[in-house]
Design an enzyme around this catalytic site. Structure first.
Site, PDB file in Angstrom:
ATOM      1  N   GLN A   1      -4.260  -4.542   7.405  1.00 32.18           N
ATOM      2  CA  GLN A   1      -5.292  -5.506   7.010  1.00 32.18           C
ATOM      3  C   GLN A   1      -5.194  -6.782   7.846  1.00 32.18           C
ATOM      4  OE1 GLN A   1      -7.734  -4.768   5.006  1.00 32.18           O
ATOM      5  NE2 GLN A   1      -6.914  -2.876   4.149  1.00 32.18           N
TER       6      GLN A   1
ATOM      7  N   ASP B   1       3.392  -4.085   8.317  1.00 30.16           N
ATOM      8  CA  ASP B   1       2.181  -3.287   8.158  1.00 30.16           C
ATOM      9  C   ASP B   1       1.002  -4.229   8.390  1.00 30.16           C
ATOM     10  OD1 ASP B   1      -0.042  -1.966   7.301  1.00 30.16           O
ATOM     11  OD2 ASP B   1       0.712  -1.482   5.303  1.00 30.16           O
TER      12      ASP B   1
ATOM     13  N   CYS C   1      -4.811   2.322  -3.591  1.00 26.27           N
ATOM     14  CA  CYS C   1      -3.602   2.915  -2.985  1.00 26.27           C
ATOM     15  C   CYS C   1      -2.385   2.043  -3.252  1.00 26.27           C
ATOM     16  CB  CYS C   1      -3.778   3.164  -1.495  1.00 26.27           C
ATOM     17  SG  CYS C   1      -5.022   4.407  -1.150  1.00 26.27           S
TER      18      CYS C   1
ATOM     19  N   LYS D   1      -9.942   0.143  10.857  1.00 25.01           N
ATOM     20  CA  LYS D   1     -10.155  -1.072  10.054  1.00 25.01           C
ATOM     21  C   LYS D   1     -10.510  -2.259  10.961  1.00 25.01           C
ATOM     22  CE  LYS D   1      -6.992   0.400   6.413  1.00 25.01           C
ATOM     23  NZ  LYS D   1      -7.807   0.771   5.258  1.00 25.01           N
TER      24      LYS D   1
ATOM     25  N   HIS E   1       0.876  -1.182   0.000  1.00 24.15           N
ATOM     26  CA  HIS E   1       0.000   0.000   0.000  1.00 24.15           C
ATOM     27  C   HIS E   1       0.911   1.230   0.000  1.00 24.15           C
ATOM     28  CE1 HIS E   1      -2.780   2.941   1.853  1.00 24.15           C
ATOM     29  NE2 HIS E   1      -3.760   2.136   1.526  1.00 24.15           N
TER      30      HIS E   1
HETATM   31  N1  PLP Z   1      -1.592  -0.477   4.865  1.00 24.61           N
HETATM   32  C1  PLP Z   1      -2.542  -1.209   4.264  1.00 24.61           C
HETATM   33  C2  PLP Z   1      -2.213  -2.600   3.832  1.00 24.61           C
HETATM   34  C3  PLP Z   1      -3.802  -0.667   4.050  1.00 24.61           C
HETATM   35  O1  PLP Z   1      -4.742  -1.407   3.448  1.00 24.61           O
HETATM   36  C4  PLP Z   1      -4.059   0.658   4.484  1.00 24.61           C
HETATM   37  C5  PLP Z   1      -5.376   1.281   4.236  1.00 24.61           C
HETATM   38  O2  PLP Z   1      -6.108   0.898   3.348  1.00 24.61           O
HETATM   39  C6  PLP Z   1      -3.046   1.363   5.121  1.00 24.61           C
HETATM   40  C7  PLP Z   1      -1.819   0.766   5.298  1.00 24.61           C
HETATM   41  C8  PLP Z   1      -3.246   2.768   5.585  1.00 24.61           C
HETATM   42  O3  PLP Z   1      -4.181   2.853   6.604  1.00 24.61           O
HETATM   43  P1  PLP Z   1      -4.744   4.265   7.089  1.00 24.61           P
HETATM   44  O4  PLP Z   1      -5.353   4.920   5.880  1.00 24.61           O
HETATM   45  O5  PLP Z   1      -5.758   3.926   8.120  1.00 24.61           O
HETATM   46  O6  PLP Z   1      -3.613   5.039   7.632  1.00 24.61           O
END
Ligand code: PLP
Length: 401
Positions: free
Chosen positions: A200, A197, A359, A223, A120
């Site tokens: 998810q 990270d 993203c 999430k 992402h």
């Molecule tokens: N990492 C992953 C794998 C994601 O799917 C997302 C959000 O969709 C993020 C990071 C970023 O999360 P946030 O927008 O809550 O900061």
């Protein structure tokens, strides 16, 4: 077989959305909230808000106590050895930026940072920009057609110059679990720091950061059925000790004069300014709620529903899945149909799915896709949601083809 969710009524928004003829299948973007969270926010804001870690008065003491109790809950949720290893940020993105800036002084020109090709933007751009600032090399680990990091290539690419590996646990595009134990071991063998990270991954199943053995693990509250505005960073003791302070101000300061200052260690030293107090309390209430559910039943439900989703997609002519989804979600395209057109027709029929690059623009370019439709599931979804999705999909495809 109809897969019912016994937890559906715990989330009042599902009924509210149904009254608006909406079926919500965009849970990887954000989730609906349990009544327990809504009650906790209502209670905090209607019983006296106060700032934490600064006031002597009773409301301040109560807020601080409740705030720190939530830190303990998060530590318990992740099996972190101590609540002092849990830092609150504003989300996964702000957590990853904090790490990229806080670790920056450790790197020298020529060092390598490794990420994977499926990250992402939140787990790509902070490292990409750090590499630019510091003259580092960003190494992108290739992925297989199934949508997982290619371990053979990772073995070639992770070497003595690798100083950090940052990878996601569960892909927000493919719904694939990354081979974390093997990847983290490769990085550790080179003495590199490891960042997971978990944005998810944390939503599905329980994860033990000590067993995982990473240096840092991050996720967003929203999430995980919690509120927006709060994120979490777990740091292994030694790794946290290497993190430099990044943002300054408020109670992160230990002593300050006009020309110099020193700062608290973790966690307070990394929580500059007023933290998202209400959101932290809401996250604590959400974890209490989730902790009360039978984890096996949730996992079985999610996996049965995911299997139904995959079956339904695979049964439809022209549908091409991205990778080989393992849990939580599936992204797909339909031959001869632009995903934006399809998403538009699905939205018109009250089915909320996500279309676009998710993203992960470099990944979409790598896959040669203009974007994709993503259907993502939560514990409150049931087979009726999938039936509505497939009816809407059939209707849309009848118009588009
Ligand atoms: N990492 C992953 C794998 C994601 O799917 C997302 C959000 O969709 C993020 C990071 C970023 O999360 P946030 O927008 O809550 O900061």
């Amino acid at each position: 077989m109809f897969q019912a969710s016994p937890w559906r009524t715990d989330f009042p928004a599902i009924a509210a959305l149904a009254r608006q003829q909406q079926t919500y299948l965009d849970n990887a973007a954000t989730t609906q909230k349990p009544q327990a969270l809504i009650d906790a926010l209502g209670h905090y804001y209607s019983h006296g808000a106060a700032n934490v870690h600064r006031a002597q008065h009773l409301p301040g003491a109560l807020a601080t106590q409740a705030f720190e109790a939530c830190r303990e809950k998060v530590a318990g949720w992740l099996n972190a050895p101590s609540p002092n290893q849990i830092l609150f940020s504003h989300g996964a993105t702000s957590a990853l930026n904090l790490l990229a800036y806080g670790l920056e002084p450790l790197f020298q020109a020529g060092d390598q940072l490794a990420i994977s090709a499926l990250e992402h933007h939140a787990n790509l751009l902070p490292w990409q920009q750090l590499a630019k600032r510091r003259g580092l090399e960003l190494v992108v680990l290739p992925i297989t057609a199934a949508g997982v990091v290619d371990l053979d290539q990772a073995r070639e690419l992770i070497g003595p110059r690798t100083r950090l590996l940052a990878v996601s646990q569960l892909s927000n595009v493919f719904g694939t679990e990354q081979p974390l134990p093997a990847l983290l071991a490769l990085a550790r063998a080179q003495g590199a720091l490891t960042v997971v990270d978990g944005a998810q991954g944390v939503v599905h199943g329980r994860h033990d950061v000590q067993a995982l053995g990473c240096d840092f693990y991050v996720f967003s509250g929203h999430k995980l059925y919690g509120p927006e505005g709060v994120g979490v960073i777990y740091g292994r003791g030694e790794a946290l000790g290497q993190l430099s302070h990044w943002q300054f101000g408020g109670e992160m300061v230990h002593q300050a004069s006009y020309h110099s200052a020193n700062f608290h260690p973790a966690p307070l030293g990394f929580e500059a300014g007023t933290p998202p107090i209400g959101a932290v309390l809401g996250l604590g209430a959400t974890l209490d709620y989730l902790g009360g559910l039978a984890a096996d039943a949730v996992a079985a439900h999610e996996s049965a529903l995911h299997a139904q989703l995959l079956r339904g997609l695979r049964d439809r002519e022209g549908v091409v899945l991205l990778g080989e989804p393992q849990r939580a979600l599936a992204s797909f395209n339909v031959q001869g149909v632009h995903p934006a057109d399809l998403a538009h027709l699905l939205s018109e029929q009250g089915v909320a799915v996500r279309a676009g690059h998710h993203c992960a623009m470099p990944l979409m370019n790598h896959l040669g896709q203009p974007g994709a439709i993503r259907v993502s599931l939560a514990l409150y979804n049931d087979s009726s949601d999938l039936q509505r999705l497939f009816e809407a999909l059939d209707g849309a495809l009848a118009l588009l083809r």
